[in-house]
Scaffold this motif. Structure first.
Motif, PDB file in Angstrom:
ATOM      1  N   PRO A  20       0.805  -1.226   0.000  1.00 28.19           N
ATOM      2  CA  PRO A  20       0.000   0.000   0.000  1.00 28.19           C
ATOM      3  C   PRO A  20       0.839   1.278   0.000  1.00 28.19           C
ATOM      4  O   PRO A  20       0.322   2.356  -0.260  1.00 28.19           O
ATOM      5  N   VAL A  60       1.950   3.581  -4.857  1.00 31.24           N
ATOM      6  CA  VAL A  60       0.725   3.907  -5.591  1.00 31.24           C
ATOM      7  C   VAL A  60       0.816   3.263  -6.973  1.00 31.24           C
ATOM      8  O   VAL A  60       1.791   3.477  -7.700  1.00 31.24           O
ATOM      9  N   ASN A  81      -3.967   0.062  -3.259  1.00 31.14           N
ATOM     10  CA  ASN A  81      -3.645   1.476  -3.420  1.00 31.14           C
ATOM     11  C   ASN A  81      -3.440   1.832  -4.886  1.00 31.14           C
ATOM     12  O   ASN A  81      -2.369   2.267  -5.298  1.00 31.14           O
TER      13      ASN A  81
END
Length: 149
Positions: free
Chosen positions: A93, A96, A119
């Motif tokens: 996470p 990105v 994410n």
């Protein structure tokens, strides 16, 4: 932030690698770990003759460290190891993941390699919901003045 001011990527072959062996896939993993990338753009090409049958054919990755990879997942030794070698990046996470219209890509990564994408930022969703721009990537690029590149 004005995207039209971002220079296009160079044609320098040192910035990208074609991955077609397990050794090259391990090197890709090593480079991604070493670079400590915080952003990973991705795109898949896949064949889905129906909603129940399909197969990933190609995986493209680019990190904010400036390196891109074209991964030929149809090579058996690559296919067998994509999950083990790349899972930690897609499931982290702290990194990105960015793509355009990635819902199908996310499903394919899970179906074919057991990877759960965490994410993720979908530029299609952002453009269509926030900017009210039609969903294709060309329209989004035109919006930011990137149509001549």
């Amino acid at each position: 932030f004005e995207l039209s001011q971002v220079p296009p990527p160079s044609d320098d072959s040192d910035n990208w690698t074609y991955v077609e062996t397990f050794e090259q896939l391990k090197e890709c993993r090593k480079e991604l770990l070493t670079s400590k990338a915080t952003e990973l753009a991705f795109d898949l090409e896949f064949w889905n003759p129906s909603k129940y049958v399909g197969r990933t054919c190609l995986l493209q990755l680019s990190s904010n460290a400036g390196k891109s990879y074209i991964i030929d997942v149809l090579k058996p030794e690559v296919w067998a190891n994509v999950g083990a070698e790349l899972r930690e990046f897609f499931e982290n996470p702290e990194i990105v993941k960015i793509g355009h219209s990635i819902s199908g890509d996310v499903k394919c990564l899970h179906r074919d390699f057991g990877i759960h994408v965490m994410n993720a930022f979908d530029t299609y969703e952002a453009a269509s919901r926030v900017l009210k721009i039609p969903g294709n990537l060309a329209a989004l690029c035109m919006h930011y003045g990137l149509h001549d590149r």
